[in-house]
Enzyme design. Structure first.
Site, PDB file in Angstrom:
ATOM      1  CB  CYS A 128      -3.451   2.849  -2.863  1.00 51.37           C
ATOM      2  SG  CYS A 128      -2.421   1.397  -2.826  1.00 51.37           S
ATOM      3  CG  HIS A 180      -1.700   1.323   1.105  1.00 46.67           C
ATOM      4  ND1 HIS A 180      -2.675   1.661   0.395  1.00 46.67           N
ATOM      5  CD2 HIS A 180      -1.756   2.270   2.306  1.00 46.67           C
ATOM      6  CE1 HIS A 180      -3.306   2.770   0.902  1.00 46.67           C
ATOM      7  NE2 HIS A 180      -2.595   3.301   1.770  1.00 46.67           N
TER       8      HIS A 180
END
Length: 328
Positions: free
Chosen positions: A201, A87
């Site tokens: 993301c 992430h």
């Protein structure tokens, strides 16, 4: 990982492909963000400590940090990091105030809901709980990003540049509202055709870096890698939207095929149910080379091909800024 098995070619699905297709299909932006349905619930609250992006003084010098950690690191530590499922976020530090900030983009209802729909009783069409959005909050959790990931200074910017970036974030967040998990391309070759690009993301961070470069930021020359989950497919076949497939005048046969495809991806209550549906997924995706993709509120058929699915952790260079730019 079982999706990497080799299998013979299976049947194809016919559909009304729009002509001429444009590859990759452009990600669609919208005029406003729709209200979320109460049916859609998240296991973890989206952006629980979020705040408005502050207005910085023009003369401020702000450090910009690259942040990366394994997905769900807060719960599983480095487990997904071993699979390079990461992430990404970006951090800021004001030299005038000493305050730190974190900005990231992620799913409102967790990844599973963004990737696969719910099949609700009494509803013909699959029901999607899919939205993604930016989250901005004060502070940088050093332990979270440093423990199993990355916290690295990549550039410095002025307060003016930060404020202009903040205006762009508002636009980007209000118009790019749907999370797209998959990148779909023709083969593992780096020069192969990309049919669809993901919107998640890491892509938000890359867009942010590019915006800062456009504003004049000069980035350090360091290696930056990002995770992509890639499906491999022959040329996709356009099938239609929810109304044309599931509406009163829709294609009942195609509607049933799409619902049957998504059914094994539902949440499971037992280990036995999970393995039964896993074999169904392998049969349809690998043995029969079928995948139904929902992208830009439209359905596409993917004639899947070896190696079917791959998780890549590839380098994407930081953007190059102007020589006259403000920065490191």
């Amino acid at each position: 990982l079982l999706l990497l098995l080799l299998a013979p070619w299976g049947p194809r699905v016919s559909g009304a492909l729009r002509s001429p297709p444009r590859w990759p299909v452009p990600y669609r932006r919208f005029d406003y963000r729709p209200k979320t349905d109460p049916y859609c619930q998240a296991r973890y609250t989206f952006c629980p400590t979020g705040s408005a992006i502050p207005l910085m003084k023009e003369e401020d010098v702000i450090e910009v940090y690259r942040l990366q950690a394994p997905v769900w690191e807060f719960k599983y530590g480095d487990l997904l990091g071993h699979l390079k499922i990461m992430h990404d976020a970006v951090g800021f530090k004001s030299s005038l105030t000493g305050k730190n900030y974190t900005m990231e983009w992620y799913e409102l209802f967790q990844l599973g809901n963004c990737t696969f729909p719910h099949l609700r009783p009494g509803m013909d069409a699959p029901f999607w709980c899919n939205q993604g959005a930016a989250c901005f909050y004060e502070g940088i959790d050093d332990a979270h990003w440093k423990a199993n990931g990355t916290l690295t200074l990549v550039t410095t910017i002025s307060g003016t540049m930060f404020n202009e970036m903040a205006q762009w974030v508002k636009y980007d967040n209000e118009t790019g509202i749907y999370y797209e998990t998959w990148t779909v391309q023709a083969s593992p070759d780096k020069k192969s055709t990309v049919w669809f690009d993901s919107y998640e993301c890491s892509k938000f961070i890359l867009r942010t870096y590019q915006k800062l470069a456009d504003l004049g930021a000069v980035f350090k020359k360091i290696q930056t890698n990002y995770t992509s989950i890639i499906l491999f497919s022959g040329e996709p076949i356009y099938l239609g939207n929810e109304t044309s497939i599931f509406g009163p005048q829709g294609n009942k046969t195609l509607a049933t095929a799409i619902r049957d495809f998504y059914n094994p991806f539902k949440p499971h209550q037992s280990v036995r149910e999970f393995f039964v549906d896993l074999f169904k997924i392998i049969d349809r995706v690998i043995l029969n080379h079928q995948f139904y993709l929902f992208y830009n509120l439209e359905y596409w058929f993917l004639p899947m091909k070896y190696p079917y699915l791959k998780i890549l952790y590839e380098e994407v260079p930081l953007p190059v800024g102007s020589k006259a730019s403000f920065g490191v």
